[in-house]
Design an enzyme around this catalytic site. Structure first.
Site, short mmCIF file in Angstrom:
data_model
loop_
_atom_site.label_atom_id
_atom_site.label_comp_id
_atom_site.label_asym_id
_atom_site.label_seq_id
_atom_site.Cartn_x
_atom_site.Cartn_y
_atom_site.Cartn_z
N ARG A 127 2.84 -72.43 48.24
CA ARG A 127 1.58 -72.67 48.07
C ARG A 127 0.67 -72.91 49.25
O ARG A 127 -0.13 -73.78 49.46
CB ARG A 127 0.62 -73.39 46.51
CG ARG A 127 1.16 -72.90 45.19
CD ARG A 127 0.32 -73.30 44.14
NE ARG A 127 0.38 -72.33 43.13
CZ ARG A 127 1.35 -73.05 41.50
NH1 ARG A 127 2.07 -74.40 41.87
NH2 ARG A 127 1.02 -72.77 41.05
N LYS A 149 -5.17 -66.08 61.96
CA LYS A 149 -4.82 -64.97 60.33
C LYS A 149 -2.97 -64.20 60.81
O LYS A 149 -2.43 -63.77 61.19
CB LYS A 149 -6.00 -62.88 61.62
CG LYS A 149 -7.11 -62.84 61.07
CD LYS A 149 -7.35 -62.14 61.44
CE LYS A 149 -8.83 -61.76 61.21
NZ LYS A 149 -9.20 -60.28 61.87
N GLU A 243 -14.20 -64.88 59.25
CA GLU A 243 -14.67 -62.98 59.40
C GLU A 243 -15.76 -62.55 58.95
O GLU A 243 -16.02 -61.49 57.79
CB GLU A 243 -13.67 -62.42 59.52
CG GLU A 243 -14.27 -61.14 60.43
CD GLU A 243 -13.06 -60.11 61.00
OE1 GLU A 243 -11.73 -60.88 61.57
OE2 GLU A 243 -13.63 -59.34 60.62
N ARG A 247 -16.56 -63.83 64.30
CA ARG A 247 -15.54 -63.64 64.37
C ARG A 247 -14.69 -61.57 64.08
O ARG A 247 -14.08 -61.28 65.25
CB ARG A 247 -14.17 -64.11 63.32
CG ARG A 247 -12.86 -63.69 63.64
CD ARG A 247 -12.49 -64.52 62.88
NE ARG A 247 -10.63 -64.56 63.27
CZ ARG A 247 -9.67 -65.47 63.46
NH1 ARG A 247 -10.14 -66.37 62.35
NH2 ARG A 247 -8.33 -65.03 63.76
N ASN A 251 -12.64 -57.49 66.98
CA ASN A 251 -11.81 -56.09 66.33
C ASN A 251 -12.04 -54.88 67.31
O ASN A 251 -12.48 -53.92 67.23
CB ASN A 251 -12.17 -55.94 64.77
CG ASN A 251 -11.36 -56.66 64.19
OD1 ASN A 251 -10.04 -56.78 64.24
ND2 ASN A 251 -11.58 -58.13 63.00
N HIS A 258 -6.16 -49.23 64.88
CA HIS A 258 -5.36 -48.86 63.85
C HIS A 258 -5.17 -48.04 62.98
O HIS A 258 -4.04 -47.66 62.57
CB HIS A 258 -6.20 -49.72 62.72
CG HIS A 258 -6.03 -51.67 63.03
ND1 HIS A 258 -6.35 -52.57 62.95
CD2 HIS A 258 -5.17 -52.27 63.89
CE1 HIS A 258 -5.99 -53.95 62.60
NE2 HIS A 258 -5.88 -53.47 63.74
#
Ligand code: NAD
Ligand code: GLY
Length: 369
Positions: A127, A149, A243, A247, A251, A258
């Site tokens: 955890r 991330k 995000e 944030r 991207n 992507h």
């Protein structure tokens, strides 16, 4: 965010309250005795790296650790195609087989692929255990090692499985860039250029001048580019860790990028290459919305070209190929496509109002390689 300096080493901080952590930047940091010790959670340490990085830097990394710690090493295969849950499972297997407890520390030695996987393994093992980022590519030094991330790819989408889990520290030894292949270096430059485009017009103008020095690995230029990039990223992460807002601007180019990566098969285009082409697509779309001038788009194209990044999309990618992948993007809400676009050079915005016809026309007419 605070900042200290010494001739060889700069330290920035990612300010996240009790989870704040330092980013150390400098030549030759790896191998120094105190480089890692202060951030270890206990006496059990596992260095995770890959087959390319291990022969180059594993020994130096081990030498940075105090003699009394129990050190295990795990060397994974190389490449974006290995960024899978199966690879992360191998890390968990190794930790369990070694009997590592909750006070162990994982060290991610390598590029963004290793950093993302090791961070995710650390986030889930018992955890959540400590991990330290030791990024060795330009891309990972300026972007992926900072901000927490972590995760892996899914066949249906990039980075679709993951968690936010912050490292205890980030150690950037700029000398590791000496062994990086030029194509990988260019991929990292895409993320450096991104910071200028979204948030810092002065930095962008400096990058336009400094690109030859950067590509020649001139130490002063490299140090400035890495430090400024990390500072901008640290500010954004401190403001919006998970995000919810600003944030997302990091991207820029990623929704298009992507789609390219997933369509081509992970690893065919480098992440930074796909982001580079994606940023040009975002700039051209911004111009079609009337936000950027033709001259500003030309500046974006020129700096990407100067960084030896692609200026065209893959030849076989149709409009539908793009749209199918872009609809899976994590930024989308209620099936509305949300894109990062540019109001001007140095100022980005998140928009969910791009008319579908405009987007489709942009993709249709964007050059193919
Ligand atoms: P990578 O980790 O695959 O590294 C690129 C190549 O360089 C690999 O072959 C690697 O083994 C090799 N390498 C690493 N260091 C080297 C060195 N010093 N000398 C010689 N070779 C070296 O790729 P990357 O570009 O570092 O990272 C891309 C990944 O990062 C993608 O999976 C992307 O999704 C992820 N990413 C994550 C974030 C984040 O915020 N977590 C941000 C951006 C990108
Ligand atoms: N690279 C995008 C982010 O860290 O948010």
């Amino acid at each position: 965010m605070s900042q200290t300096s010494s001739p060889a080493r700069r330290t920035l901080e990612v300010a996240l309250g009790s989870r704040s952590y330092p980013i150390h930047i400098g030549p030759g940091l790896l191998g120094q005795p105190e480089a890692l010790a202060p951030w270890l959670a206990g006496r059990q340490v596992m260095i995770v790296t890959n087959e390319v990085v291990a022969p180059l830097y594993l020994e130096r990394c081990r030498a940075s650790l105090p003699a009394e710690v129990e050190v295990r090493e795990l060397v994974l295969p190389d490449g974006e195609a290995t960024k899978t849950l199966a690879s992360v499972s191998r890390i968990w297997d190794a930790l369990l087989e070694a009997g590592f407890n909750r006070r162990c520390t994982l060290i991610a030695l390598g590029g963004g692929v290793i950093g993302d996987m090791v961070g995710f393994a650390a986030a889930c093992y018992q955890r959540g255990v400590a991990f330290i980022q030791v990024p060795t590519t330009l891309l990972s030094q300026v972007d992926s090692s900072v901000g927490g991330k972590t995760g892996v790819n899914h066949p249906l989408g990039k980075n679709m499985i993951g968690a936010f889990w912050q490292p205890r520290s980030v150690l950037i030894d700029t000398e590791t860039l000496a062994t990086l292949p030029p194509r990988e270096f260019s991929a990292g430059l895409a993320e450096v250029i991104k910071y200028g485009l979204i948030r810092d017009a002065d930095f962008l103008a400096w990058l336009e001048e400094a690109m030859p020095a950067l590509r020649a690995l001139e130490p002063a230029a490299l140090a400035r580019a890495i430090e400024r990039s990390c500072k901008l990223k640290a500010e954004i992460v401190a403001e919006d860790e998970t995000e919810q807002g600003v944030r997302a601007l990091l991207n820029l180019g990623h929704t298009f990028g992507h789609a390219i990566e997933a369509h081509q098969g992970y690893g065919v285009w480098l992440h930074g290459e796909a982001v580079g082409a994606g940023m040009l697509m975002a700039a051209e779309l911004s111009a079609r919305l009337g936000w950027l001038s033709a001259e500003e788009v030309a500046r974006v194209r020129d700096i990407l070209a100067a960084a030896a990044l692609p200026l065209a999309a893959p030849a076989d990618m149709s409009v539908e190929d793009f749209l199918v992948r872009m609809r899976l993007d994590k930024k989308n809400i209620d099936s509305r496509l949300r894109l990062i676009l540019l109001h001007s050079l140095g100022s980005a915005c998140l928009s969910d109002e791009t008319p579908a016809e405009l987007l489709e026309a942009l993709i249709e007419t964007f050059p193919r390689d």
